[in-house]
Scaffold this motif. Structure first.
Motif, PDB file in Angstrom:
ATOM      1  N   MET A  62       0.815  -1.215   0.000  1.00  0.00           N
ATOM      2  CA  MET A  62       0.000   0.000   0.000  1.00  0.00           C
ATOM      3  C   MET A  62       0.852   1.270   0.000  1.00  0.00           C
ATOM      4  O   MET A  62       0.347   2.350  -0.287  1.00  0.00           O
ATOM      5  N   GLN A  63       2.135   1.162   0.277  1.00  0.00           N
ATOM      6  CA  GLN A  63       3.041   2.311   0.243  1.00  0.00           C
ATOM      7  C   GLN A  63       3.447   2.676  -1.187  1.00  0.00           C
ATOM      8  O   GLN A  63       3.987   3.753  -1.422  1.00  0.00           O
ATOM      9  N   ILE A  64       3.163   1.798  -2.134  1.00  0.00           N
ATOM     10  CA  ILE A  64       3.523   2.039  -3.535  1.00  0.00           C
ATOM     11  C   ILE A  64       2.460   2.933  -4.164  1.00  0.00           C
ATOM     12  O   ILE A  64       1.258   2.668  -4.054  1.00  0.00           O
ATOM     13  N   GLU A  65       2.904   3.980  -4.832  1.00  0.00           N
ATOM     14  CA  GLU A  65       2.019   5.041  -5.314  1.00  0.00           C
ATOM     15  C   GLU A  65       0.892   4.565  -6.236  1.00  0.00           C
ATOM     16  O   GLU A  65      -0.246   4.989  -6.089  1.00  0.00           O
ATOM     17  N   SER A  66       1.162   3.690  -7.171  1.00  0.00           N
ATOM     18  CA  SER A  66       0.145   3.307  -8.154  1.00  0.00           C
ATOM     19  C   SER A  66      -0.833   2.252  -7.643  1.00  0.00           C
ATOM     20  O   SER A  66      -1.801   1.918  -8.325  1.00  0.00           O
ATOM     21  N   ILE A  67      -0.614   1.732  -6.436  1.00  0.00           N
ATOM     22  CA  ILE A  67      -1.504   0.723  -5.879  1.00  0.00           C
ATOM     23  C   ILE A  67      -2.635   1.395  -5.119  1.00  0.00           C
ATOM     24  O   ILE A  67      -2.408   2.238  -4.257  1.00  0.00           O
ATOM     25  N   VAL A  68      -3.862   0.998  -5.457  1.00  0.00           N
ATOM     26  CA  VAL A  68      -5.060   1.570  -4.851  1.00  0.00           C
ATOM     27  C   VAL A  68      -5.514   0.730  -3.661  1.00  0.00           C
ATOM     28  O   VAL A  68      -5.919   1.259  -2.628  1.00  0.00           O
ATOM     29  N   SER A  69      -5.443  -0.596  -3.794  1.00  0.00           N
ATOM     30  CA  SER A  69      -5.932  -1.476  -2.742  1.00  0.00           C
ATOM     31  C   SER A  69      -5.245  -2.835  -2.847  1.00  0.00           C
ATOM     32  O   SER A  69      -4.871  -3.272  -3.933  1.00  0.00           O
ATOM     33  N   VAL A  70      -5.112  -3.502  -1.696  1.00  0.00           N
ATOM     34  CA  VAL A  70      -4.563  -4.859  -1.644  1.00  0.00           C
ATOM     35  C   VAL A  70      -5.373  -5.621  -0.606  1.00  0.00           C
ATOM     36  O   VAL A  70      -5.613  -5.120   0.485  1.00  0.00           O
ATOM     37  N   TYR A  71      -5.804  -6.828  -0.961  1.00  0.00           N
ATOM     38  CA  TYR A  71      -6.522  -7.641   0.013  1.00  0.00           C
ATOM     39  C   TYR A  71      -6.393  -9.116  -0.324  1.00  0.00           C
ATOM     40  O   TYR A  71      -6.083  -9.486  -1.448  1.00  0.00           O
ATOM     41  N   GLN A  72      -6.623  -9.938   0.692  1.00  0.00           N
ATOM     42  CA  GLN A  72      -6.580 -11.376   0.501  1.00  0.00           C
ATOM     43  C   GLN A  72      -7.945 -11.822  -0.001  1.00  0.00           C
ATOM     44  O   GLN A  72      -8.981 -11.434   0.542  1.00  0.00           O
ATOM     45  N   LYS A  73      -7.951 -12.607  -1.048  1.00  0.00           N
ATOM     46  CA  LYS A  73      -9.200 -13.089  -1.628  1.00  0.00           C
ATOM     47  C   LYS A  73      -9.451 -14.502  -1.145  1.00  0.00           C
ATOM     48  O   LYS A  73      -8.635 -15.392  -1.364  1.00  0.00           O
TER      49      LYS A  73
END
Length: 80
Positions: A62-73
């Motif tokens: 999430m610290q990376i600028e182009s990433i909007v969201s990260v989650y476990q599916k």
């Protein structure tokens, strides 16, 4: 485990981002298909090792600028 990484439309393949590759490399990321495009954003579905520290990975990604969201599916549900 499955991980979903949502990026802005300028980054179709999340694994071409050097920072993402470095963070996920120890956990052997494998794309489970082509990125899904919806509302000017790409959803990248990856499989990583089950022993990966998910909370730490999410925080780092999430610290990376182009990433909007990260989650476990969860494995049982279709993509949202």
């Amino acid at each position: 485990m499955n991980l979903v990484i949502q990026t802005e439309n300028k980054e179709k393949d999340v694994l071409v981002i050097q920072q993402v590759k470095e963070i996920l490399a120890p956990y052997h990321p494998i794309k489970t298909g082509e990125p899904f495009y919806l509302d000017n954003q790409f959803y990248n579905y990856l499989t990583i090792d089950n022993n990966a520290p998910v909370a730490q990975l999410i925080d780092a990604l999430m610290q990376i600028e182009s990433i909007v969201s990260v989650y476990q599916k969860p494995l049982d549900f279709p993509p949202m």
